[in-house]
Design a protein around this motif. Structure first.
Motif, PDB file in Angstrom:
ATOM      1  N   GLY A   6     -10.172  -2.525  -0.491  1.00 18.38           N
ATOM      2  CA  GLY A   6     -10.454  -1.366   0.226  1.00 18.38           C
ATOM      3  C   GLY A   6      -9.089  -0.538   0.285  1.00 18.38           C
ATOM      4  N   THR A   7      -9.085   0.167   1.369  1.00 13.69           N
ATOM      5  CA  THR A   7      -7.974   1.126   1.213  1.00 13.69           C
ATOM      6  C   THR A   7      -6.848   0.923   2.338  1.00 13.69           C
ATOM      7  OG1 THR A   7      -9.235   2.788   2.295  1.00 13.69           O
ATOM      8  CG2 THR A   7      -9.194   2.853  -0.240  1.00 13.69           C
ATOM      9  N   SER A   8      -7.051   0.090   3.029  1.00 15.49           N
ATOM     10  CA  SER A   8      -6.393  -0.225   4.175  1.00 15.49           C
ATOM     11  C   SER A   8      -6.127  -1.816   4.446  1.00 15.49           C
ATOM     12  CB  SER A   8      -6.861   0.550   5.257  1.00 15.49           C
ATOM     13  OG  SER A   8      -8.100   0.041   5.901  1.00 15.49           O
ATOM     14  N   GLY A   9      -5.174  -1.991   5.237  1.00 13.74           N
ATOM     15  CA  GLY A   9      -5.021  -3.468   5.580  1.00 13.74           C
ATOM     16  C   GLY A   9      -5.116  -4.670   4.456  1.00 13.74           C
ATOM     17  N   TRP A  10      -5.494  -5.663   5.016  1.00 13.21           N
ATOM     18  CA  TRP A  10      -5.591  -6.896   3.874  1.00 13.21           C
ATOM     19  C   TRP A  10      -6.367  -6.477   2.882  1.00 13.21           C
ATOM     20  CZ3 TRP A  10      -1.935 -10.266   4.274  1.00 13.21           C
ATOM     21  CH2 TRP A  10      -1.421 -10.609   5.337  1.00 13.21           C
ATOM     22  N   LEU A  51      -6.429  -3.675   1.332  1.00 10.29           N
ATOM     23  CA  LEU A  51      -5.582  -2.690   0.549  1.00 10.29           C
ATOM     24  C   LEU A  51      -4.643  -3.710  -0.104  1.00 10.29           C
ATOM     25  CD1 LEU A  51      -4.420  -0.274  -0.828  1.00 10.29           C
ATOM     26  CD2 LEU A  51      -3.193  -0.021   1.379  1.00 10.29           C
TER      27      LEU A  51
END
Length: 389
Positions: A42-46, A48
């Motif tokens: 994805g594009t955020s957090g883990w 990303l």
């Protein structure tokens, strides 16, 4: 296998390299599996972090196909260490998938590429990081992936080491085969040079014996023309004609020698003496037995060169030839007395004595050359050759 001058020259074939196609297929399969199973992305957090680390691990895995000249050993150690941390980070960031396969194949490549000690250290690092990820419970699918994965991730290094040993054995075998080929080529060249030397000796003997005699007779005939002694001129020209005929016979002998045909030693020596004008000059002692072809050929050439030298340096002098058959060897002695006619200054190649020594050396015999100091031939010259028979 190629043959050159009777010497087999082995042809070295390069052993087939490891199947690169299968290696690429395996890497592609691991990358495809990771791209389709590693989640979340994805594009955020883990998610990303996993999205960034996944292509990075794919790149690190693809680097194992780089040749050693592009990626030497020291940079390779750094690459594998960084790749170990990248795999551990990807396993930490992703909650599911086959990221651990990167660790297996990188450990195996460490064993293949590196020496034993650095390979073991890299494999221990990969295995330790993988086990640590699973141990602290933040790795992918802890309930589905057994602990044995983390503990055995470094074991493929053993397979890599075995493959490396096999590859090194192939390289050593190849180098040994190349060394053997170089040695065989050197031996073939040595044989070629020896053959050239033998042909050069034979050609020299024929030309020196025939042309020197013809030249002397023609010079004599030219000198006699000024005196008007036609009878002696005719004798000289007849002698020159006889020498020409003899040179044809010598050419036939040379062909026989080059073809390694066996010539009759006694008959050939008798014909040689008769053509030189020395009749009944051959003495044979001992029990005549079978003589090797090489000994016959070289003894004939030594006799021929000796008669040529006698005609050139002691014209008119008596010549005696002795052939002594002894147990295990045969001795040829050519003795000429001092000159009875004026010595005509002629050209000489200077290779006659050298050629005789080379011939005797090839047969592992002995050659004695020197002036005669006593007896009826005092003041003359003697050539004595003893060769195995």
């Amino acid at each position: 296998m190629r043959y050159g001058l009777g010497v087999p020259v082995p042809q070295v074939e390069t052993p087939a390299a490891p199947n690169q196609i299968l290696q690429f297929v395996a890497s592609a399969a691991i990358i495809a599996s990771a791209l389709t199973t590693v989640r979340p992305l994805g594009t955020s957090g883990w998610a990303l972090a996993a999205a960034i680390l996944l292509p990075l691990n794919c790149l690190f895995l693809a680097m194992r196909h780089l040749p050693a000249r592009v990626l030497p050993d020291r940079p390779a150690v750094i690459w594998l260490v960084v790749a170990a941390f990248a795999v551990a980070a990807l396993m930490t960031a992703a909650s599911q998938g086959t990221a651990y396969l990167f660790a297996y194949f990188l450990a195996g490549h460490a064993g293949l590429r590196l020496q034993t000690r650095p390979a073991a250290l890299v494999a221990s690092l990969i295995g330790g990081l993988t086990a640590l990820v699973l141990l602290i419970g933040i790795g992918p699918g802890e309930s589905e992936i057994p602990w044995v994965i983390g503990l055995t991730t470094g074991l493929p290094v053993l397979i890599g080491m075995v493959n490396r040993s096999h590859r090194q054995a192939l390289v050593s075998a190849l180098e040994a085969a190349r060394s053997s080929e170089r040695a065989a080529k050197a031996e073939a060249r040595s044989v070629l040079l020896a053959e050239r030397a033998r042909i050069a000796r034979d050609v020299h003997d024929v030309l020196a014996h025939s042309l020197a005699g013809v030249n002397m007779q023609l010079e004599l005939a030219d000198a006699l023309l000024e005196t008007g002694d036609l009878e002696r001129v005719r004798t000289a020209t007849d002698r020159a004609h006889s020498l020409v005929k003899e040179s044809l016979q010598q050419a036939q002998w040379t062909v026989h020698a080059l073809r390694e045909d066996t010539l009759p030693l006694l008959d050939s020596l008798t014909a040689m003496l008769d053509s030189s004008g020395h009749h009944d000059a051959l003495t044979v002692t001992g029990e005549v037995g079978e003589i090797p072809a090489a000994a016959v050929q070289n003894l004939l050439r030594i006799a021929q060169e000796s008669l040529t030298n006698a005609a050139r340096h002691a014209p008119g002098g008596p010549v005696h030839l002795e052939l002594d058959h002894r147990p295990g060897e045969i001795a040829l002695t050519v003795t000429n007395g001092p000159a009875t006619r004026a010595i005509t200054n002629g050209t000489s190649s200077g290779m006659g004595l050298v050629g005789m020594r080379e011939r005797v050396a090839l047969l592992q015999g002995t050659l004695t050359v020197g002036p005669v100091t006593d007896g009826t031939d005092a003041g003359g010259w003697r050539v004595a050759a003893v060769v195995p028979a």
